[in-house]
Design a protein around this motif. Structure first.
Motif, PDB file in Angstrom:
ATOM      1  N   LYS A   3       0.829  -1.211   0.000  1.00  0.00           N
ATOM      2  CA  LYS A   3       0.000   0.000   0.000  1.00  0.00           C
ATOM      3  C   LYS A   3       0.862   1.260   0.000  1.00  0.00           C
ATOM      4  O   LYS A   3       0.576   2.236  -0.692  1.00  0.00           O
ATOM      5  N   ILE A   4       1.932   1.243   0.789  1.00  0.00           N
ATOM      6  CA  ILE A   4       2.834   2.391   0.864  1.00  0.00           C
ATOM      7  C   ILE A   4       3.596   2.554  -0.446  1.00  0.00           C
ATOM      8  O   ILE A   4       3.721   3.666  -0.976  1.00  0.00           O
ATOM      9  N   ALA A   5       4.100   1.451  -0.973  1.00  0.00           N
ATOM     10  CA  ALA A   5       4.897   1.511  -2.204  1.00  0.00           C
ATOM     11  C   ALA A   5       4.076   2.015  -3.381  1.00  0.00           C
ATOM     12  O   ALA A   5       4.610   2.657  -4.291  1.00  0.00           O
ATOM     13  N   THR A   6       2.778   1.746  -3.395  1.00  0.00           N
ATOM     14  CA  THR A   6       1.927   2.133  -4.521  1.00  0.00           C
ATOM     15  C   THR A   6       1.116   3.398  -4.256  1.00  0.00           C
ATOM     16  O   THR A   6       0.283   3.771  -5.089  1.00  0.00           O
ATOM     17  N   ALA A   7       1.355   4.049  -3.118  1.00  0.00           N
ATOM     18  CA  ALA A   7       0.608   5.281  -2.809  1.00  0.00           C
ATOM     19  C   ALA A   7       0.936   6.373  -3.817  1.00  0.00           C
ATOM     20  O   ALA A   7       2.101   6.554  -4.187  1.00  0.00           O
ATOM     21  N   PRO A   8      -0.069   7.119  -4.275  1.00  0.00           N
ATOM     22  CA  PRO A   8       0.189   8.191  -5.234  1.00  0.00           C
ATOM     23  C   PRO A   8       0.873   9.365  -4.545  1.00  0.00           C
ATOM     24  O   PRO A   8       0.777   9.512  -3.323  1.00  0.00           O
ATOM     25  N   PRO A   9       1.587  10.203  -5.294  1.00  0.00           N
ATOM     26  CA  PRO A   9       2.195  11.390  -4.684  1.00  0.00           C
ATOM     27  C   PRO A   9       1.131  12.300  -4.101  1.00  0.00           C
ATOM     28  O   PRO A   9       0.001  12.345  -4.594  1.00  0.00           O
ATOM     29  N   LEU A  10       1.481  13.017  -3.042  1.00  0.00           N
ATOM     30  CA  LEU A  10       0.501  13.869  -2.378  1.00  0.00           C
ATOM     31  C   LEU A  10      -0.002  14.981  -3.292  1.00  0.00           C
ATOM     32  O   LEU A  10      -1.100  15.485  -3.111  1.00  0.00           O
ATOM     33  N   SER A  11       0.803  15.349  -4.279  1.00  0.00           N
ATOM     34  CA  SER A  11       0.367  16.393  -5.209  1.00  0.00           C
ATOM     35  C   SER A  11      -0.790  15.902  -6.078  1.00  0.00           C
ATOM     36  O   SER A  11      -1.524  16.695  -6.651  1.00  0.00           O
ATOM     37  N   ALA A  12      -0.947  14.576  -6.176  1.00  0.00           N
ATOM     38  CA  ALA A  12      -2.025  13.993  -6.972  1.00  0.00           C
ATOM     39  C   ALA A  12      -3.176  13.569  -6.084  1.00  0.00           C
ATOM     40  O   ALA A  12      -3.899  12.636  -6.389  1.00  0.00           O
ATOM     41  N   GLU A  13      -3.314  14.237  -4.950  1.00  0.00           N
ATOM     42  CA  GLU A  13      -4.364  13.905  -3.977  1.00  0.00           C
ATOM     43  C   GLU A  13      -5.728  13.943  -4.646  1.00  0.00           C
ATOM     44  O   GLU A  13      -6.179  14.954  -5.158  1.00  0.00           O
TER      45      GLU A  13
END
Length: 204
Positions: A90-100
């Motif tokens: 889940k962490i490895a595939t989390a999107p960047p925060l800018s793409a929230e």
């Protein structure tokens, strides 16, 4: 001997032993880096509540009784391993925060609680700190209450500190490629910490 010397010893021991890198502390840091401070508070709450549950079980002597059962440790380690692998992915595939965009669900309070109560390092670390300190002359109930109060505060402070450390990375992770690399790195570190915790139990 005054109360301050054993109290200081208890606090220092908790920082060194309970605050050292392990599956719970590394996971809080990784979640903070991947999802930011605010979105990680539910997971932090789960970790804290789970660690407090372990502390209460240690104080009540439940852990000593349960750990005398040879089949229990593999069950805890198995549960912990399964969730840690899920969390690392889940962490490895989390999107960047800018793409929230709200599509990526953050790890939950229940998930944090599960990891904390199934984390073998938590039982060893908390039991060592709890049993390794003594307040001479204090009634047993008062001593137990003081230890539980102090260690509860330390659990909150330690894990919040690790979350803040991880969230400090989050502010820098708005570039998609950098975000992906750092998230994968945290996921690998989380898996490595879990392997070391398991090895520490089975390698004895």
């Amino acid at each position: 001997m005054t109360i301050w010397q054993p109290l200081a010893t208890l606090i220092l021991a908790s920082l060194v032993v309970m605050g050292s890198p392990g599956p719970a502390t590394i996971s809080v840091t990784a979640v903070g880096a991947a999802f930011g401070f605010r979105r990680s508070l539910a997971y932090l709450s789960g970790i804290v509540l789970g660690a407090i549950a372990v502390l209460l079980a240690v104080a009540a002597g439940v852990v000593s009784m349960l750990m005398s059962q040879p089949r229990l440790a593999p069950v805890l380690i198995g549960l912990s391993a399964v969730y840690i692998v899920y969390l690392a992915v889940k962490i490895a595939t989390a999107p960047p925060l800018s793409a929230e965009n709200g599509q990526a669900r953050t790890p939950s309070l229940a998930g944090g609680f599960l990891l904390a109560v199934a984390n073998p390092k938590a039982y060893v670390a908390i039991a060592a700190v709890y049993a390794g300190s003594a307040f001479a002359g204090a009634p047993p109930i008062a001593e137990a209450a003081l230890k539980i109060a102090v260690l509860t505060i330390m659990i909150v402070l330690i894990h919040t500190g690790w979350l803040i450390a991880g969230a400090s990375f989050a502010r820098l992770l708005h570039h998609p490629r950098v975000s992906r690399v750092v998230n994968i790195l945290f996921a690998v570190v989380l898996l490595a910490s879990a392997v070391m915790a398991v090895w520490g139990q089975w390698g004895r």
